[in-house]
Design a protein around this motif. Structure first.
Motif, short mmCIF file in Angstrom:
data_model
loop_
_atom_site.label_atom_id
_atom_site.label_comp_id
_atom_site.label_asym_id
_atom_site.label_seq_id
_atom_site.Cartn_x
_atom_site.Cartn_y
_atom_site.Cartn_z
N GLY A 1 12.60 19.83 -15.85
CA GLY A 1 11.12 20.11 -16.05
C GLY A 1 9.54 20.19 -17.36
N GLU A 2 10.65 18.65 -18.24
CA GLU A 2 9.49 18.70 -19.39
C GLU A 2 8.61 17.27 -18.31
OE1 GLU A 2 11.84 18.49 -22.91
OE2 GLU A 2 12.21 20.47 -22.97
N ALA B 1 -1.66 22.08 -14.56
CA ALA B 1 -2.65 22.90 -16.13
C ALA B 1 -2.06 22.35 -17.30
CB ALA B 1 -2.67 24.66 -16.44
N GLU B 2 -0.55 21.90 -17.47
CA GLU B 2 -0.18 21.25 -18.20
C GLU B 2 -0.06 19.73 -17.85
OE1 GLU B 2 4.50 20.89 -20.43
OE2 GLU B 2 4.52 21.85 -18.67
N VAL B 3 0.03 19.24 -17.12
CA VAL B 3 -0.64 17.49 -16.87
C VAL B 3 -1.96 17.40 -16.98
CG1 VAL B 3 -0.31 17.51 -14.99
CG2 VAL B 3 0.97 15.83 -16.09
N GLN B 4 -2.92 18.20 -16.59
CA GLN B 4 -4.15 17.76 -16.88
C GLN B 4 -4.12 18.04 -18.66
OE1 GLN B 4 -5.59 21.11 -14.59
NE2 GLN B 4 -6.21 19.26 -13.17
N GLU B 5 -3.57 18.97 -19.46
CA GLU B 5 -4.04 19.06 -20.73
C GLU B 5 -3.06 17.80 -21.35
OE1 GLU B 5 -2.12 22.38 -24.70
OE2 GLU B 5 -2.24 23.01 -22.63
N LEU B 6 -2.19 17.63 -21.24
CA LEU B 6 -1.34 16.53 -22.06
C LEU B 6 -2.18 15.09 -21.38
CD1 LEU B 6 2.04 16.89 -20.83
CD2 LEU B 6 1.14 16.79 -22.98
N ALA B 7 -2.96 15.07 -20.31
CA ALA B 7 -4.22 13.40 -20.09
C ALA B 7 -5.06 13.41 -20.64
CB ALA B 7 -4.33 13.57 -18.69
N SER C 1 1.02 -1.10 0.48
CA SER C 1 -0.13 -0.37 0.05
C SER C 1 0.61 1.61 -0.02
CB SER C 1 -0.82 0.13 1.48
OG SER C 1 -1.79 -1.08 1.19
N ALA C 2 2.04 0.81 -0.48
CA ALA C 2 2.38 2.74 -0.99
C ALA C 2 1.67 3.92 -1.43
CB ALA C 2 3.07 2.50 -2.74
N ASP C 3 1.72 4.90 0.03
CA ASP C 3 0.84 5.98 -0.61
C ASP C 3 1.32 6.88 -1.80
OD1 ASP C 3 -1.22 5.00 1.36
OD2 ASP C 3 0.57 5.94 2.94
N GLY C 4 0.73 7.77 -2.72
CA GLY C 4 0.85 8.81 -3.50
C GLY C 4 0.34 9.82 -2.36
N ILE C 5 1.49 11.29 -3.57
CA ILE C 5 0.40 12.77 -2.55
C ILE C 5 -0.87 12.91 -3.58
CG2 ILE C 5 1.05 14.65 -2.39
CD1 ILE C 5 4.22 12.96 -1.85
N VAL C 6 -1.59 13.00 -3.40
CA VAL C 6 -2.64 13.72 -3.78
C VAL C 6 -3.12 14.53 -2.95
CG1 VAL C 6 -5.50 13.81 -4.50
CG2 VAL C 6 -3.38 11.36 -4.48
N PRO C 7 -3.48 16.42 -3.41
CA PRO C 7 -2.82 16.45 -5.03
C PRO C 7 -0.84 16.34 -5.40
CG PRO C 7 -3.74 18.77 -4.16
CD PRO C 7 -3.85 17.86 -2.82
N ALA C 8 -0.81 16.62 -6.17
CA ALA C 8 1.01 16.53 -6.49
C ALA C 8 0.98 17.82 -6.09
CB ALA C 8 0.74 15.98 -7.84
N PRO C 9 1.46 18.08 -5.74
CA PRO C 9 3.27 19.21 -5.16
C PRO C 9 3.58 19.95 -6.35
CG PRO C 9 4.57 17.04 -4.37
CD PRO C 9 3.11 16.97 -4.56
N LEU C 10 2.00 20.05 -6.99
CA LEU C 10 3.02 21.00 -8.34
C LEU C 10 2.61 22.76 -8.72
CD1 LEU C 10 1.77 17.90 -10.96
CD2 LEU C 10 3.93 18.10 -10.07
N THR C 11 3.69 23.53 -9.48
CA THR C 11 2.87 24.70 -9.67
C THR C 11 1.44 24.74 -10.27
OG1 THR C 11 4.21 25.03 -11.74
CG2 THR C 11 5.30 25.26 -9.88
N ALA C 12 1.17 25.49 -10.61
CA ALA C 12 0.13 26.14 -10.94
C ALA C 12 0.39 25.75 -12.84
CB ALA C 12 -0.88 27.27 -11.26
N GLU C 13 0.87 26.43 -13.03
CA GLU C 13 1.45 25.92 -15.02
C GLU C 13 1.86 24.69 -14.97
OE1 GLU C 13 3.08 28.02 -12.31
OE2 GLU C 13 1.96 29.98 -13.69
#
Length: 378
Positions: free
Chosen positions: A329-330, A300-306, A285-297
């Motif tokens: 950063g990519e 938005a980028e990973v959501q757009e890619l998904a 049961s390895a834990d994920g971090i939700v939400p991920a500690p990302l910048t707002a940019e």
């Protein structure tokens, strides 16, 4: 048959288990879905597929479907009989499910309005079950035949993503005939790939999930063993270079106005395991971090890619998209999962919970999206 045009509760067949190496995780997922589905809104028919392919009526007992003391559940233990089989009609004008036992008159179980498949891996998640349901004319949760097949095959998945301009990491594919007919040449291709991209490598079955059959290979000495382990799950293998960076996941869900992305999650480094493997995901049961500690940019980028990956593969219903956020950063997309796990610790429902969609609402939205769609070309 939609709930808007019928006075009866839609009947949902939850189909789980299956012949793949992910059988047990499918059973666990089904238990979670059965425990959370709104019984006031839907009638439910649980159907398990055994590891040898028999479709069985099973107990509607979510507690028996959980992992207990590291012991994995299976359909054979849940089946009501050891011989009887469930038959779906291959007839678009007849959705009546039949139960048949040797020496007995077949028994009609009633019509099914929608199938909720929670099968993982080959013979269920890869377009095979979806093709059967298309022939039967029964709506179902999730992607159609093509998207399911593309989402299962990491080789063609990456080809599709590349053709749509989505970023993927370096990889090499070894097909069954190559390894069987000339293993030395196939091995040399992998070694040449390592010379270009560096060790370690990940050797994976091309068409498996839940981190089954994956080996992290540090050098040439471990290569043959890793290939054989991957080929136990799939004769076609894929070799990927190590991408240093953070593991980021993002859920996509079909709403009435189209697909939307959840808040992303991060899979932190798993100290007790060499990588985020089956044991880390489901046993420890390895834990994920939700939400991920990302910048707002970055979010938005990973959501757009998904969402772009969802659309590129012509997906429907749901997808979990997995990325690496590289040190430069990519983002690089690793893979999509068209039927991600719904276990209590699975990342997909956790990401949507954090996005404001509860687990029961998530199940309801998936069923309603399936009921809105017709089978056939669309």
């Amino acid at each position: 048959m939609s709930s808007e045009t019928s006075s009866h509760k839609p009947r949902v067949a939850v189909v789980f288990g299956g012949r793949s190496s992910e059988h047990a995780i499918s059973v666990v997922t089904a238990g979670a879905v059965l425990a959370a589905i709104d019984r006031a809104k839907y009638d439910v028919l649980p159907i398990g597929i055994t590891t040898d392919g028999r479709w069985a009526l099973t107990a509607d007992d979510p507690e028996r479907m959980a992992i207990s003391d590291r012991r994995l559940p299976n359909v054979a233990e849940l089946a009501e009989t050891t011989e009887g089989g469930v038959l779906l009609p291959v007839d678009p004008v007849n959705r009546e499910v039949v139960y048949s036992e040797p020496g007995s008159v077949p028994k009609a179980l009633g019509e099914v309005d929608v199938v909720f498949p929670v099968l993982h891996g080959p013979y269920g998640e890869d377009g095979t079950l979806q093709g059967l349901l298309e022939l039967s004319g029964v709506p179902y949760v999730g992607s159609g035949v093509l998207a399911s097949a593309v989402g299962q095959d990491k080789d063609y998945m990456k080809r599709v993503f590349t053709s749509f301009g989505l970023p993927v990491g370096p990889y090499e594919v070894i097909r069954p005939r190559e390894w069987d007919s000339n293993p030395a040449a196939a091995r040399k291709r992998i070694v040449d790939f390592a010379a270009e991209h560096g060790w370690p490598l990940f050797v994976k079955p091309a068409r498996a999930g839940s981190s089954m059959g994956i080996t992290k290979v540090a050098d040439l000495s471990g290569l043959d063993g890793a290939v054989e382990e991957a080929r136990r799950h799939d004769p076609k293998i894929i070799v990927e270079s190590l991408l240093s960076g953070r593991e980021i996941e993002c859920g996509v869900l079909e709403f009435e106005d189209g697909p939307r992305a959840s808040v992303p999650a991060e899979i932190p480094p798993v100290t007790a395991h060499d990588f985020y493997d089956f044991e880390a995901k489901y046993i420890d049961s390895a834990d994920g971090i939700v939400p991920a500690p990302l910048t707002a940019e970055q979010t938005a980028e990973v959501q757009e890619l998904a969402v772009a990956a969802f659309e590129a593969a012509s997906c429907e219903g749901l997808v979990r998209a997995d990325f690496f956020l590289q040190d430069n950063g990519e983002f690089v997309i690793n893979e999509i999962n068209t039927l991600p796990g719904f276990t209590p610790i699975s990342m997909y429902p956790r990401m949507w919970q954090e996005s404001g969609v509860s687990y029961p609402e998530l199940i309801d939205r998936l069923i309603q999206a399936a009921l809105r769609r017709s089978t056939g070309l669309r």
